[in-house]
Design an enzyme around this catalytic site. Structure first.
Site, short mmCIF file in Angstrom:
data_model
loop_
_atom_site.label_atom_id
_atom_site.label_comp_id
_atom_site.label_asym_id
_atom_site.label_seq_id
_atom_site.Cartn_x
_atom_site.Cartn_y
_atom_site.Cartn_z
N LYS A 123 56.65 24.97 -7.02
CA LYS A 123 56.51 26.43 -7.74
C LYS A 123 54.63 26.31 -7.41
O LYS A 123 54.16 27.10 -7.42
CB LYS A 123 56.01 25.76 -9.25
CG LYS A 123 57.37 26.14 -10.52
CD LYS A 123 57.85 27.48 -9.86
CE LYS A 123 59.50 27.62 -10.58
NZ LYS A 123 59.65 28.69 -10.74
N SER A 135 55.73 28.06 -14.05
CA SER A 135 55.43 26.77 -14.45
C SER A 135 54.52 26.56 -14.80
O SER A 135 53.87 25.58 -14.38
CB SER A 135 56.70 26.18 -14.23
OG SER A 135 57.06 25.21 -15.15
N TYR A 190 60.71 19.90 -7.94
CA TYR A 190 60.49 21.37 -8.38
C TYR A 190 59.29 22.25 -8.57
O TYR A 190 58.96 22.92 -8.18
CB TYR A 190 62.01 21.11 -9.61
CG TYR A 190 61.25 22.24 -10.56
CD1 TYR A 190 60.23 22.09 -11.87
CD2 TYR A 190 61.55 23.65 -10.46
CE1 TYR A 190 59.20 23.18 -12.74
CE2 TYR A 190 61.25 24.80 -11.22
CZ TYR A 190 60.46 24.84 -12.33
OH TYR A 190 60.22 25.91 -12.96
#
Ligand code: WQD
Length: 335
Positions: free
Chosen positions: A152, A124, A148
């Site tokens: 990643k 992302s 979050y």
């Protein structure tokens, strides 16, 4: 070739499965359906004319994942499965670290046990963190401002280290910008449970009368109209980028990141106005305060994807708005 798609019943995963099936790949979906509907595989089959094989499982469950690899000869994996809500990750960080990291580690161990050495990872743009300036390039340092995003960043590092230790492994890290829109059939789209966090599904529900109005989170940013710029790309263009990544993994080893974005920044108000204009439907909105953690501008430099993956986003903002509206209208008609 047989491709295992973890999280293949999700928003981006399902669109990618359609593209894979239409390109002639055999597709296996592994999904726990925590954040997706049970009827998505049927919709994928209806669109593509070919049915994916489906295993309902949690990717972190080693014995169950082992059965998938034992029962099928899997050539490559596209790994979407994971929790992905920024705000929620701040409330339940342990759940995010456990789920997103465990599923990836279990997947890699199972792939290794079965000699599967090609992986496309759903990363992302969030890994660019707050310290870099748009347009983002893949060589920039990564960081995050929420659990979050850190998952990643960490998974990208895990994959780099794994590739350094396993020279025949290929990991293509796809850094998505803001995927929006839906399949032109109206059968697949972004249909989050509950109140949407993201802009486009929220706009679509306001337009459909399911929510009273949109709150624009701030119009005092240093941008052309005061609202935040984002690099919106059509989910079908994004799905096609995964096919390009698979083809790239066929002839390369090592871990490499690629931005999947259009390279253009579009503001919140520009998107809202495009949606109203293209679909001839009002989207009532009010200006509210800034949302914690939002950056003024987030958009890609997609040059490496253009050159190495030979991928370019083709659909316009109008296409994205039109398809998002068609999807919600189709869903409403289905009842
Ligand atoms: C876009 C713009 C909001 C809702 C997020 C994640 C990112 C990635 C993509 C996973 C912002 C504004 C939004 C609303 C608004 N997901 N907005 N009113 O925040 O750019 O990215 O989704 O990888 O990790 O952070 O997308 O759609 O939430 O917001 O004004 O009701 O729309 O402030 O400027 P974002 P978004």
């Amino acid at each position: 070739m047989t491709i295992l798609v973890t999280g293949g019943a999700g928003y981006i995963g399902s669109h990618t499965c359609v593209e894979l099936l239409q390109k002639g790949y055999e597709v296996i979906i592994a999904d726990n359906f925590f954040n997706s509907s049970q009827d998505v595989p049927d919709r994928i089959a209806k669109i593509s004319g070919r049915r994916p094989k489906v295993y309902e499982l949690d990717v972190a469950d080693g014995p169950t994942l082992e059965r998938v690899f034992a029962e099928n000869s899997i050539d490559a994996v596209i790994h979407f499965a994971g929790l992905k809500a920024v705000g929620e990750s701040c409330q339940i960080p342990l759940r995010y670290y456990r789920n997103n990291l465990d599923s990836t580690l279990t997947l890699l161990e199972t792939m290794e046990a079965h000699g599967c050495n090609k992986l496309v990872f759903s990363s992302s743009a969030t890994v660019y963190g707050p310290k870099n300036e748009s347009p983002y390039t893949e060589d920039m340092p990564t960081s995050a401002t929420n659990p979050y995003g850190w998952t990643k960043v960490m998974i990208e590092q895990i994959l780099r280290d794994y590739c350094a230790a396993n020279k025949d492994f290929s990991a293509v890290l796809l850094r998505y910008f803001n995927p929006i829109g839906a399949h032109e059939s109206g059968l697949l789209g972004d249909d989050p449970n509950g109140i949407p966090n993201n802009l486009m599904p929220y706009v679509a529900r306001v337009a459909a009368g399911q929510l009273p109005k949109l709150t624009v989170f701030g119009d005092d940013y240093p941008t052309r109209d005061g609202t935040c710029l984002r690099d919106y790309l059509h989910v079908v263009d994004l799905a096609k980028g995964h096919i390009s990544a698979l083809e790239y993994a066929e002839s390369h080893t090592g871990a490499e990141a690629f931005n999947l974005g259009t390279g253009d920044g579009v503001s919140v108000l520009e998107l809202v106005n495009a949606f109203q204009k293209v679909n001839g439907v009002p989207v009532p909105y009010a200006i509210g305060g800034r949302r914690e953690g939002d950056l003024a501008e987030v958009y890609a430099d997609p040059t490496r994807a253009h050159e190495a993956l030979r991928w370019t986003a083709e659909k316009t903002v109008d296409d994205m708005c039109r398809d998002a509206w068609h999807f919600i209208c189709t869903r409403q008609a289905e009842g």
